[in-house]
Write an enzyme that holds these catalytic residues in place. Structure first.
Site, PDB file in Angstrom:
ATOM      1  N   LYS A 228       0.842  -1.198   0.000  1.00 53.35           N
ATOM      2  CA  LYS A 228       0.000   0.000   0.000  1.00 53.35           C
ATOM      3  C   LYS A 228       0.878   1.249   0.000  1.00 53.35           C
ATOM      4  O   LYS A 228       1.657   1.481   0.933  1.00 53.35           O
ATOM      5  CB  LYS A 228      -0.904  -0.001   1.230  1.00 53.35           C
ATOM      6  CG  LYS A 228      -1.751   1.273   1.404  1.00 53.35           C
ATOM      7  CD  LYS A 228      -2.503   1.233   2.725  1.00 53.35           C
ATOM      8  CE  LYS A 228      -3.156   2.571   3.050  1.00 53.35           C
ATOM      9  NZ  LYS A 228      -3.786   2.569   4.388  1.00 53.35           N
ATOM     10  N   ASP A 233      -2.598  10.441   3.749  1.00 56.06           N
ATOM     11  CA  ASP A 233      -4.027  10.127   3.830  1.00 56.06           C
ATOM     12  C   ASP A 233      -4.738  11.170   4.672  1.00 56.06           C
ATOM     13  O   ASP A 233      -4.662  11.153   5.901  1.00 56.06           O
ATOM     14  CB  ASP A 233      -4.217   8.728   4.434  1.00 56.06           C
ATOM     15  CG  ASP A 233      -5.684   8.340   4.509  1.00 56.06           C
ATOM     16  OD1 ASP A 233      -6.500   8.973   3.814  1.00 56.06           O
ATOM     17  OD2 ASP A 233      -6.004   7.398   5.257  1.00 56.06           O
ATOM     18  N   LYS A 240     -10.077  13.174   8.227  1.00 57.76           N
ATOM     19  CA  LYS A 240      -9.579  12.772   9.538  1.00 57.76           C
ATOM     20  C   LYS A 240      -9.464  13.989  10.445  1.00 57.76           C
ATOM     21  O   LYS A 240      -9.140  15.096   9.985  1.00 57.76           O
ATOM     22  CB  LYS A 240      -8.170  12.159   9.412  1.00 57.76           C
ATOM     23  CG  LYS A 240      -8.074  10.819   8.733  1.00 57.76           C
ATOM     24  CD  LYS A 240      -6.610  10.393   8.643  1.00 57.76           C
ATOM     25  CE  LYS A 240      -6.429   9.067   7.941  1.00 57.76           C
ATOM     26  NZ  LYS A 240      -6.899   7.923   8.739  1.00 57.76           N
ATOM     27  N   ASP A 251       1.519   6.280   5.909  1.00 55.06           N
ATOM     28  CA  ASP A 251       0.497   5.414   5.336  1.00 55.06           C
ATOM     29  C   ASP A 251       0.980   4.706   4.068  1.00 55.06           C
ATOM     30  O   ASP A 251       0.254   3.908   3.488  1.00 55.06           O
ATOM     31  CB  ASP A 251      -0.792   6.201   5.046  1.00 55.06           C
ATOM     32  CG  ASP A 251      -2.039   5.338   5.203  1.00 55.06           C
ATOM     33  OD1 ASP A 251      -1.956   4.315   5.907  1.00 55.06           O
ATOM     34  OD2 ASP A 251      -3.076   5.685   4.627  1.00 55.06           O
ATOM     35  N   ASP A 310     -12.186   7.249   3.975  1.00 59.17           N
ATOM     36  CA  ASP A 310     -10.955   7.017   4.732  1.00 59.17           C
ATOM     37  C   ASP A 310     -10.571   5.541   4.752  1.00 59.17           C
ATOM     38  O   ASP A 310      -9.531   5.185   5.307  1.00 59.17           O
ATOM     39  CB  ASP A 310     -11.122   7.547   6.160  1.00 59.17           C
ATOM     40  CG  ASP A 310      -9.792   7.680   6.881  1.00 59.17           C
ATOM     41  OD1 ASP A 310      -8.750   7.733   6.202  1.00 59.17           O
ATOM     42  OD2 ASP A 310      -9.793   7.734   8.127  1.00 59.17           O
ATOM     43  N   GLU A 312      -9.549   3.838   2.175  1.00 64.01           N
ATOM     44  CA  GLU A 312      -9.104   3.868   0.781  1.00 64.01           C
ATOM     45  C   GLU A 312      -8.014   2.859   0.467  1.00 64.01           C
ATOM     46  O   GLU A 312      -7.837   2.457  -0.684  1.00 64.01           O
ATOM     47  CB  GLU A 312      -8.613   5.282   0.426  1.00 64.01           C
ATOM     48  CG  GLU A 312      -7.177   5.599   0.791  1.00 64.01           C
ATOM     49  CD  GLU A 312      -6.877   5.533   2.282  1.00 64.01           C
ATOM     50  OE1 GLU A 312      -5.727   5.228   2.637  1.00 64.01           O
ATOM     51  OE2 GLU A 312      -7.784   5.794   3.092  1.00 64.01           O
ATOM     52  N   ARG A 314      -7.665  -0.309   1.086  1.00 62.34           N
ATOM     53  CA  ARG A 314      -8.129  -1.588   0.535  1.00 62.34           C
ATOM     54  C   ARG A 314      -8.599  -1.437  -0.914  1.00 62.34           C
ATOM     55  O   ARG A 314      -8.588  -2.405  -1.664  1.00 62.34           O
ATOM     56  CB  ARG A 314      -9.232  -2.156   1.430  1.00 62.34           C
ATOM     57  CG  ARG A 314     -10.525  -1.387   1.458  1.00 62.34           C
ATOM     58  CD  ARG A 314     -11.353  -1.697   2.689  1.00 62.34           C
ATOM     59  NE  ARG A 314     -10.708  -1.197   3.897  1.00 62.34           N
ATOM     60  CZ  ARG A 314     -11.175  -1.398   5.123  1.00 62.34           C
ATOM     61  NH1 ARG A 314     -12.283  -2.109   5.301  1.00 62.34           N
ATOM     62  NH2 ARG A 314     -10.540  -0.911   6.173  1.00 62.34           N
TER      63      ARG A 314
END
Length: 460
Positions: A228, A233, A240, A251, A310, A312, A314
């Site tokens: 990933k 993010d 967030k 992230d 949020d 995202e 996956r």
């Protein structure tokens, strides 16, 4: 920076590794001056103690490292590194006391104790070099340590200097160094090549989303790593709060981890065919950001209802996993800083993983113990499949209710792998406080365990 053992043992200070049980025997055999100094300094062989013993001219003539008790050692790792931090600058060689079966791990920890992230500010530290202990493969240990340093550097770099384009640049540099092939699909080309969810998540950012595709090796079993690469993010339109956004430069920790693992594999020449896929995006806020309640169609054809922008990671992993699975490699492994639920479950020090393959589990658990790289198995719990099925689409990217978040995320990802053995790692990628051989900041998790497991797993 490069992490390496001392080039020579000339002038190296002898280092004695001493347990609490063995302290009295060692000190009683020393001369009176040494006995007096050691006792006056309060050294007793406690775990992590370090003591330099001066000679007649005041320069160190030897040094001691406390190795504690078996019970104390079981509560941590990299104990020699803890002692090294209390010694003055110099070059050291292990004179006695370090068990043979712990030499590799402790030498590796010593190397990592020298790691500093100094891209933006000079990090002052005593230069303590170690002569490689007898019986270890020094070159291999140096490769593992510098691969871990790569992972740390990538995570520690802020998003201002580690956006999708910068992550691509790092992957290209790694590929060039080891003679790997690399192909990158960027921007609207993602749509043309049927990688729609990677495009959707990243389209609102200034830097275009992309899929990085690295290949190395022309013989042996096929291993595909998927990491990933969400370089920052914000949470998207489901923004967030500030406290939750503070560490989001990390992230892309999954991408950093698979690049570090790839460096281990290529640097030591494991006989396999390696592929690394990294969907690199920023989850940003703009007029064209994807929205809650949108329904996306993935590369695999499965539709996904967006119930939280949020969640995202996956989404971008799903397209990359579907692409990986089309080749049906012998093993697919995904690594991601995916869910807060994983942190709640096992904390920051353990790397939770999902696998239904007994051989994978056995090989990984053995290697994790051997490399002091702890992991914890979590279940692909089939009864929770209904939690990711919203009815209006095939899949839900953010099931309501708050239960089993890391498991439902893993089940979501598994839907995109149908023809290959699959394992998923939901890592944290961050060391929240200073610890032996682990500076506060970015950290690799499960990569050494995976590296150690690959020979048994893939019959190398």
């Amino acid at each position: 920076m490069s992490l390496s053992f001392a080039p020579s043992e000339d002038g190296a200070i002898p280092l004695f590794v001493i347990t609490e049980d063995g302290f009295e025997a060692w000190v009683s055999e020393s001369d009176a001056a040494v006995q007096g100094w050691v006792r006056a300094q309060g050294f007793k062989g406690s775990l992590g103690q370090g003591l330099s013993i001066p000679g007649p001219d005041g320069a160190p003539q030897m040094a001691l490292a406390g190795f504690g008790t078996a019970r104390a050692r079981a509560r941590g790792r990299f104990h020699l590194a803890a002692a090294a931090g209390k010694l003055p600058a110099g070059t050291y060689r292990i004179a006695a006391g370090l068990p043979e079966d712990q030499r590799e791990t402790e030498a590796f920890g010593w190397l990592l104790s020298q790691y500093r992230f100094d891209r933006y500010a000079k990090q002052s530290a005593a230069d303590r070099l170690l002569v490689a202990p007898d019986g270890i493969d020094a070159a291999r240990i140096e490769t593992l340590a510098n691969s871990e340093a790569l992972t740390r550097d990538l995570i520690n770099t802020p998003a201002s200097d580690m956006g999708p384009a910068d992550l691509e640049k790092a992957a290209r540099a790694l590929a060039a160094h080891y003679g790997a092939e690399i192909n990158v699909i960027t921007g609207d080309d993602l749509l043309e090549q049927n990688l729609p969810m990677i495009h959707t998540v990243g389209r609102a950012a200034d830097q275009a989303p992309r899929l990085i595709d690295l290949r190395w090796g022309d013989a042996g079993p096929r291993l595909t790593l998927v990491g990933k690469g969400v370089c920052f993010d914000t949470g998207g339109l489901n923004l967030k709060p500030g406290a939750s956004m503070g560490l989001m430069k990390k992230d892309m920790g999954g991408a950093a981890a698979v690049l570090g693992l790839a460096r281990m594999i290529m640097g030591t020449g494991l006989p396999l065919r390696l592929r690394v896929l990294i969907p690199a995006v920023e989850n940003a806020v703009s007029g064209n950001a994807f929205r809650p309640q949108d329904i996306l169609t993935s590369r695999k054809g499965l539709t996904v209802e967006i119930n939280n922008t949020d969640a995202e990671g996956r989404l971008v992993l799903a397209d990359a996993l579907a692409l990986a699975d089309e080749e049906a490699p012998d093993q697919i492994i995904s690594m991601a800083t995916l869910t807060g639920a994983a942190r709640v479950a096992v904390g920051p020090d353990l790397a939770p993983y999902f696998s239904d393959e007994p051989d994978f589990v056995a090989a990984l658990e053995e290697a994790a113990a051997r490399h002091a790289d702890p992991v914890w198995r979590m279940p692909f719990h089939a009864p929770y499949e209904t939690m990711i099925e919203p009815g209006i689409a095939d899949l839900d990217n953010a099931p309501k209710g708050g239960f089993a978040g890391c498991i439902t995320a893993a089940l979501f990802l598994r839907r995109f792998v149908t023809d290959s053995a699959y394992a998923h790692f939901d890592i944290y990628g961050w060391q929240p406080a200073e610890a032996p051989a682990r500076a506060k900041g970015g950290v690799g998790q499960a990569t050494r365990a995976l590296y150690g497991a690959l020979p048994a797993l893939l019959d190398l």
